[in-house]
Scaffold this active site. Structure first.
Site, PDB file in Angstrom:
ATOM      1  N   ILE A 125      42.688  -5.656 -60.508  1.00  0.00           N
ATOM      2  CA  ILE A 125      43.010  -5.871 -58.940  1.00  0.00           C
ATOM      3  C   ILE A 125      42.452  -4.500 -58.120  1.00  0.00           C
ATOM      4  O   ILE A 125      42.490  -3.600 -58.405  1.00  0.00           O
ATOM      5  CB  ILE A 125      44.520  -5.150 -58.596  1.00  0.00           C
ATOM      6  CG1 ILE A 125      45.569  -6.281 -59.769  1.00  0.00           C
ATOM      7  CG2 ILE A 125      45.165  -5.170 -57.375  1.00  0.00           C
ATOM      8  CD1 ILE A 125      46.661  -5.537 -60.539  1.00  0.00           C
ATOM      9  N   ASP A 201      22.359  -2.401 -14.548  1.00  0.00           N
ATOM     10  CA  ASP A 201      23.844  -2.077 -14.564  1.00  0.00           C
ATOM     11  C   ASP A 201      24.514  -1.741 -13.269  1.00  0.00           C
ATOM     12  O   ASP A 201      24.655  -0.600 -12.874  1.00  0.00           O
ATOM     13  CB  ASP A 201      23.652  -0.902 -15.744  1.00  0.00           C
ATOM     14  CG  ASP A 201      25.292  -0.201 -15.851  1.00  0.00           C
ATOM     15  OD1 ASP A 201      26.074  -1.243 -15.693  1.00  0.00           O
ATOM     16  OD2 ASP A 201      25.244   1.037 -16.311  1.00  0.00           O
TER      17      ASP A 201
HETATM   18  C1  SPV Z   1      27.995   2.321 -20.048  1.00  0.00           C
HETATM   19  O1  SPV Z   1      27.733   2.671 -21.325  1.00  0.00           O
HETATM   20  O2  SPV Z   1      27.693   1.517 -19.527  1.00  0.00           O
HETATM   21  C2  SPV Z   1      28.533   3.732 -19.380  1.00  0.00           C
HETATM   22  C3  SPV Z   1      28.455   5.263 -20.024  1.00  0.00           C
HETATM   23  O3  SPV Z   1      29.182   3.452 -18.439  1.00  0.00           O
HETATM   24  S1  SPV Z   1      26.973   5.725 -19.266  1.00  0.00           S
HETATM   25  O4  SPV Z   1      25.939   4.544 -19.278  1.00  0.00           O
HETATM   26  O5  SPV Z   1      26.516   7.035 -19.363  1.00  0.00           O
HETATM   27  O6  SPV Z   1      27.138   5.662 -17.446  1.00  0.00           O
HETATM   28 MG    MG Z   2      29.100   1.505 -17.606  1.00  0.00          MG
END
Ligand code: SPV
Ligand code: MG
Length: 429
Positions: A125, A201
């Site tokens: 086990i 982003d």
């Molecule tokens: C991300 O990882 O998208 C964040 C953290 O928001 S930062 O990139 O530091 O803004």
């Molecule tokens: Mg972010």
């Protein structure tokens, strides 16, 4: 009657436990020191069943006379209290990371002439194997969702790693040190999810696409996930985001107090970014809290005052306003190389609020260890982009080498062997 002490986690009770307890009962009256959930976390062995549930089972076993909590991984407190004639344990701890506790037990028993009785570990086990099997079976949506709060209750500081696809999720799921230490959960980063999709982003990846990534990750992992919700969008839209995240089993969303076109925080004041008003952002938090359907889901407010050079007082005012509005946690962000402003914020926040979880993202101030953050009262440390950043240089180098040499021979040293990749994922063969 001799006194016998047995320390147990007893998350999955099996014949190995029974053999230990049977031996213990032959020697005298058996007290089980049942590890509390926090003590289990100290051993990096997070139980599926909480203390009360485990206690209910163990105290009804016929070889057990009494169950008491063992509050630490160390036996010291309980042994000094009970001064047992015998401690009974499987002999496996001679060879694994628990041997330091064994040595301490031996030293303590010497004080009153007690004896350590070790019985051969049940080779048939393997508890570790049982847990692996269970991990492979997956996890339910609710269990994953509630796991983050549970972990926050039993550990001071959680380590969270970024994921952007199922493979990075697998790495975070399975990376383990010899002492069983591993990441507590995952971060779905807007930066890396966007970058992996070749987009900036700036909230250009919609929620459906973000959820697709998460679904793929959830198919092969069991750890809880914190979602980077960017600004949370319009107040009217945020409640729908909360419900969608809960539905798939995400544990928390972090929204940042910016408005208008969002740019990545690490760009700071190099680009135009607007901070939301305290009132508006507080209303967004309230709208989210009203919308959530489970108790355990968390809405964490992220303060951009230090990023946008608005000062410490502004950051702290916002933190207290957002917790008043119902935020379940505060993330404070900084792009300074040194951690001074983060430490100052944490100290001043903790002077007034000892409970609300604090989150940091040490991408810039990367010399600070988790232990240091823990000492200062930070509860969640997010490594926000490292899986993606680690993958990119390797891929780029290999692409360049193949192009240059017009064959792949020179690139091989930078690639994972085919044999290894065929063994990586269970079921490939
Ligand atoms: C991300 O990882 O998208 C964040 C953290 O928001 S930062 O990139 O530091 O803004
Ligand atoms: Mg972010």
């Amino acid at each position: 009657m001799k006194k016998v002490y047995v320390s147990l986690i007893a998350d999955f009770l099996h014949a190995g436990h029974i053999r230990v307890l049977k031996k213990a009962a032959e020697l005298g009256e058996v007290t089980v020191g049942l590890l509390t959930d926090r003590a289990c976390a100290e051993l990096n062995d997070i139980p599926y069943l909480n203390y009360e549930k485990r206690k209910m089972v163990v105290e009804n076993l016929k070889f057990v006379d009494k169950v008491i909590p063992q509050n630490t991984a160390s036996y010291r407190e309980n042994l000094l209290k009970i001064k047992p004639d015998y401690v009974v344990h499987g002999d496996d701890w001679k060879y694994n990371y628990k041997r330091k506790y064994r040595e301490e037990v031996i030293e303590l028993l010497k004080q009153w002439g007690g004896e350590l009785v070790e019985i051969p570990y049940s080779k048939d086990i393997k508890e570790v194997k049982l847990k692996d099997e269970l991990t492979r079976l997956g996890i339910t949506t609710n269990m994953r969702l509630s796991r983050l709060r549970y972990l926050l209750n039993i550990k001071n500081t959680l380590k969270i790693m970024e994921v952007h696809n199922a493979l990075s999720g697998l790495i975070v799921e399975h990376t383990k040190l010899e002492d069983n230490d591993s990441f507590d959960g995952m971060w779905s980063s807007s930066l890396t999810d966007s970058t992996a999709k070749g987009k900036p982003d700036i909230e250009a990846i919609d929620l459906t696409a973000r959820l697709n990534t998460i679904n793929e990750i959830f198919e092969v992992t069991t750890k809880p996930l914190i979602f980077d919700g960017d600004t949370g969008g319009r107040i009217e839209h945020f409640p729908f985001t909360v419900k969608s995240l809960e539905r798939v089993g995400v544990s928390a969303v972090i929204i940042e107090d910016k408005t208008g076109l969002k740019k990545n925080s690490l760009l700071g004041t190099e680009v135009e970014q607007t901070q939301d008003s305290i009132e508006n952002f507080s209303n967004k938090i309230r709208a989210g809290k009203r919308a959530q359907i489970t108790e355990d889901f968390m809405i964490i407010a992220r303060i951009e005052s230090l990023i946008l050079e608005k000062g410490m007082t502004d950051a702290l005012d916002r933190a207290f306003a957002y917790t008043d509005a119902g935020a379940d946690g505060i993330m404070i962000h900084s792009r300074k190389k040194t951690p001074d402003e983060i430490f100052e914020f944490v100290q001043k926040f903790r002077e007034k609020d000892k409970i609300t979880p604090l989150v940091v993202v040490p991408t810039s101030f990367n010399s600070v260890t988790v232990d240091e953050f823990e000492k200062r009262g930070v509860n969640i440390v997010i490594y926000a982009n490292h899986m993606l950043r680690a993958a990119y240089p390797g891929m780029k180098k290999v692409a360049e080498l193949i192009l240059k040499h017009k064959r792949s021979l020179e690139a091989e040293p930078y690639c994972m062997p085919i044999k290894e990749i065929l063994n990586l994922i269970p079921g490939t063969r």
